[in-house]
Design a protein around this motif. Sequence first.
Motif, mmCIF file in Angstrom:
data_model
loop_
_atom_site.group_PDB
_atom_site.id
_atom_site.type_symbol
_atom_site.label_atom_id
_atom_site.label_comp_id
_atom_site.label_asym_id
_atom_site.label_seq_id
_atom_site.Cartn_x
_atom_site.Cartn_y
_atom_site.Cartn_z
ATOM 1 N N PHE A 130 16.347 17.237 89.793
ATOM 2 C CA PHE A 130 17.039 18.220 89.530
ATOM 3 C C PHE A 130 18.759 17.788 89.132
ATOM 4 O O PHE A 130 19.279 18.732 88.257
ATOM 5 N N LEU A 131 19.537 17.243 89.442
ATOM 6 C CA LEU A 131 20.341 15.942 89.762
ATOM 7 C C LEU A 131 20.607 15.327 87.913
ATOM 8 O O LEU A 131 21.101 15.551 87.201
ATOM 9 N N PHE A 132 19.200 14.496 88.226
ATOM 10 C CA PHE A 132 18.788 14.081 86.951
ATOM 11 C C PHE A 132 19.018 15.111 85.368
ATOM 12 O O PHE A 132 19.364 14.879 84.424
ATOM 13 N N HIS A 133 18.523 16.369 85.970
ATOM 14 C CA HIS A 133 18.651 17.554 85.369
ATOM 15 C C HIS A 133 19.558 17.995 84.778
ATOM 16 O O HIS A 133 19.980 19.136 84.362
ATOM 17 N N ARG A 134 21.480 17.282 85.634
ATOM 18 C CA ARG A 134 22.305 18.082 84.792
ATOM 19 C C ARG A 134 21.946 19.759 86.581
ATOM 20 O O ARG A 134 23.579 21.083 85.454
ATOM 21 N N LYS A 135 21.058 19.282 86.794
ATOM 22 C CA LYS A 135 21.561 21.099 87.289
ATOM 23 C C LYS A 135 21.757 21.428 89.431
ATOM 24 O O LYS A 135 20.945 21.130 90.388
ATOM 25 N N ARG A 136 23.069 21.203 89.703
ATOM 26 C CA ARG A 136 24.212 20.507 90.277
ATOM 27 C C ARG A 136 23.724 22.249 91.637
ATOM 28 O O ARG A 136 23.643 21.666 92.793
ATOM 29 N N LEU A 137 23.779 23.179 91.104
ATOM 30 C CA LEU A 137 23.639 24.316 91.770
ATOM 31 C C LEU A 137 22.578 24.732 92.513
ATOM 32 O O LEU A 137 22.079 25.013 93.599
ATOM 33 N N HIS A 138 21.128 23.865 91.579
ATOM 34 C CA HIS A 138 20.281 24.345 91.957
ATOM 35 C C HIS A 138 20.037 22.654 93.218
ATOM 36 O O HIS A 138 19.042 23.485 94.034
ATOM 37 N N ALA A 139 20.450 22.235 92.913
ATOM 38 C CA ALA A 139 20.178 21.119 93.852
ATOM 39 C C ALA A 139 20.594 20.827 95.234
ATOM 40 O O ALA A 139 20.624 21.280 96.417
ATOM 41 N N ALA A 140 21.885 21.798 95.066
ATOM 42 C CA ALA A 140 23.335 22.337 95.957
ATOM 43 C C ALA A 140 21.716 23.055 97.265
ATOM 44 O O ALA A 140 22.659 23.557 98.482
ATOM 45 N N VAL A 141 21.431 24.056 96.530
ATOM 46 C CA VAL A 141 21.014 25.577 96.976
ATOM 47 C C VAL A 141 19.723 25.414 97.317
ATOM 48 O O VAL A 141 19.600 25.148 99.171
ATOM 49 N N LEU A 142 19.216 24.234 97.020
ATOM 50 C CA LEU A 142 17.811 23.518 97.804
ATOM 51 C C LEU A 142 18.569 22.610 99.043
ATOM 52 O O LEU A 142 17.811 22.867 100.075
ATOM 53 N N VAL A 143 19.025 21.846 99.021
ATOM 54 C CA VAL A 143 19.802 21.921 100.448
ATOM 55 C C VAL A 143 20.284 21.905 101.006
ATOM 56 O O VAL A 143 20.278 22.246 102.952
ATOM 57 N N GLY A 144 20.533 23.251 100.919
ATOM 58 C CA GLY A 144 21.596 24.109 101.822
ATOM 59 C C GLY A 144 20.881 24.655 102.302
ATOM 60 O O GLY A 144 20.518 25.329 103.941
ATOM 61 N N ALA A 145 19.279 25.138 102.229
ATOM 62 C CA ALA A 145 18.648 26.165 101.949
ATOM 63 C C ALA A 145 17.550 25.847 103.343
ATOM 64 O O ALA A 145 17.558 26.031 104.375
ATOM 65 N N VAL A 146 17.515 23.999 103.543
ATOM 66 C CA VAL A 146 16.416 23.196 103.976
ATOM 67 C C VAL A 146 17.503 23.314 105.177
ATOM 68 O O VAL A 146 16.592 22.850 106.921
ATOM 69 N N LEU A 147 18.755 22.595 105.567
ATOM 70 C CA LEU A 147 19.411 22.441 106.324
ATOM 71 C C LEU A 147 19.495 23.816 107.180
ATOM 72 O O LEU A 147 19.525 22.991 108.374
ATOM 73 N N SER A 148 20.062 24.765 106.563
ATOM 74 C CA SER A 148 20.027 25.365 107.370
ATOM 75 C C SER A 148 18.574 25.983 107.973
ATOM 76 O O SER A 148 19.178 26.273 109.269
ATOM 77 N N ALA A 149 17.869 25.822 107.405
ATOM 78 C CA ALA A 149 16.978 26.360 107.799
ATOM 79 C C ALA A 149 16.222 25.669 108.929
ATOM 80 O O ALA A 149 15.748 26.066 110.732
ATOM 81 N N GLN A 150 16.664 24.423 109.215
ATOM 82 C CA GLN A 150 16.614 23.516 110.276
ATOM 83 C C GLN A 150 17.145 24.175 111.913
ATOM 84 O O GLN A 150 16.588 24.078 112.313
ATOM 85 N N LEU A 151 18.420 24.103 111.521
ATOM 86 C CA LEU A 151 19.846 24.600 112.426
ATOM 87 C C LEU A 151 18.653 25.734 113.135
ATOM 88 O O LEU A 151 18.583 26.008 113.762
ATOM 89 N N VAL A 152 18.638 26.945 112.110
ATOM 90 C CA VAL A 152 18.511 28.018 112.267
ATOM 91 C C VAL A 152 16.903 28.204 113.180
ATOM 92 O O VAL A 152 16.945 28.932 114.113
ATOM 93 N N SER A 153 16.065 27.264 113.031
ATOM 94 C CA SER A 153 15.023 26.761 113.716
ATOM 95 C C SER A 153 15.191 26.546 114.892
ATOM 96 O O SER A 153 14.491 27.163 115.829
ATOM 97 N N ASP A 154 15.465 25.484 114.952
ATOM 98 C CA ASP A 154 16.094 25.349 116.746
ATOM 99 C C ASP A 154 16.872 26.162 117.183
ATOM 100 O O ASP A 154 16.492 26.076 118.671
ATOM 101 N N ILE A 155 17.691 26.854 116.297
ATOM 102 C CA ILE A 155 19.161 27.527 117.319
ATOM 103 C C ILE A 155 17.679 28.348 118.001
ATOM 104 O O ILE A 155 17.001 29.275 119.146
ATOM 105 N N ALA A 156 16.383 28.902 117.197
ATOM 106 C CA ALA A 156 15.610 30.474 117.456
ATOM 107 C C ALA A 156 14.575 29.503 118.687
ATOM 108 O O ALA A 156 14.102 31.106 119.253
ATOM 109 N N LYS A 157 13.944 28.967 118.622
ATOM 110 C CA LYS A 157 12.956 28.089 119.497
ATOM 111 C C LYS A 157 13.955 28.057 120.950
ATOM 112 O O LYS A 157 13.218 27.594 122.309
#
Length: 244
Positions: free
Chosen positions: A107-134
């Motif tokens: 995404f960054l190579f294609h200058r899609k910074r928003l797409h890259a940020a959304v993916l990183v934010g979704a994955v990292l926050s999902a990991q946190l939510v998963s740990d909390i739920a467990k």
Amino acid sequence: MIAKPGEDRVDPRRRPIQTLLKRVESRTLVILGAAAGGLWAFLELGDDVGEGDTRAFDRNVLLAFRDPADLNDPLGPRTFEEAMRDVTALGGFTVLTLVTVVAVLAFLFHRKRLHAAVLVGAVLSAQLVSDIAKSFYDRPRPDLVAHGSYVYSASFPSGHSMLSATTYLTLAMLISSLEPTRATKVLAYVLAALIVVSVGLSRVYLGVHWPSDVIGGWALGAAWSLLAWIVLLKLGSRPTPPRA
């Protein structure tokens, strides 16, 4: 064209922007409703798990993947069991990290910074939510059969199922938002869904999760991916001010 008295004067250049915003708002409401449905399903299932209402269902489905003569032996040859370990790795920390890093770089190579940020934010926050739920539900792992894969955390929800759903469905959504052809959009979602379903089934097959763990992970992961979609729509639909 002279506007009639009392008629609002609308800059023609703003009409396409207004139309786009209305479409985005309508789509956002639909996606938000679907995300709320996924979160509600997860919470309801969590209540049932806590009250023991899923015990019979979990037991019957888990044992359906086992040889009745030896419950520690999954159905199928050893090669199939090894293949299930390969499939389950698609939802593991290492593979999901590699997929996320490669996708973000693309995404960054294609200058899609928003797409890259959304993916990183979704994955990292999902990991946190998963740990909390467990930690909150603190459900023990299945003890009816031998585990076919190493486990080190609580059972509900399935981290592999949730994180694979969040990562692959969000990635499919991001790719679809950039692709003009309907066939490519459909292919992205189909491949993502196949991976997510396969990972979840592999967790039950290997005896490391109850079926309700997987269903809960799917519901929460899908809801998280839908929330990421809303973020993309809201941030990506900001109109550019007209030039003077």
